[in-house]
Design a protein around this motif. Structure first.
Motif: not given
Length: 117
Positions: A92, A95-101, A105-106
């Protein structure tokens, strides 16, 4: 962690009983549980449980040790973490969006070891 090991681990966990075994053992840490206690907790026959435990152990996700007449199984949390880290970091690309989930912290590199195991 090597891709082949990650795939073997994911394949081993891709079964409802084996995933339940991992869920049961992780909170127990290194103390683990005896095979009989696992079978009782999950309502699985001894022969069925033996098959599932061997699959998880072969994938490197469980450890086992003898204690008297019992075999105690424990989740290998470092190996489980390695699989998760591989997915997050290598597949992944943090990826900031995946890390947010995931609550991660990305911008922080959480990789312990990025070399093949």
């Amino acid at each position: 962690m090597e891709q082949s090991r990650v795939l073997k681990s994911l394949s081993a966990m891709a079964h409802d009983t084996r995933l339940e075994i991992v869920r049961l053992l992780v909170p127990r840490g290194k103390d683990g549980l005896a095979a009989g206690a696992i079978a009782e907790a999950l309502g699985v026959s001894a022969s069925g449980l033996s098959f599932h435990l061997s699959q998880l152990e072969a994938a490197g996700l469980l450890t086992s040790r003898k204690a008297s007449r019992h075999v105690i199984y424990a989740a290998d949390c470092k190996a489980l973490g390695g699989v998760i880290a591989y997915l997050l970091n290598d597949c992944c690309a943090r990826d900031p969006d995946i890390c947010a989930c995931t609550g991660q912290d990305a911008n922080t590199d959480h990789r312990e070891d990025h070399h093949p195991a």
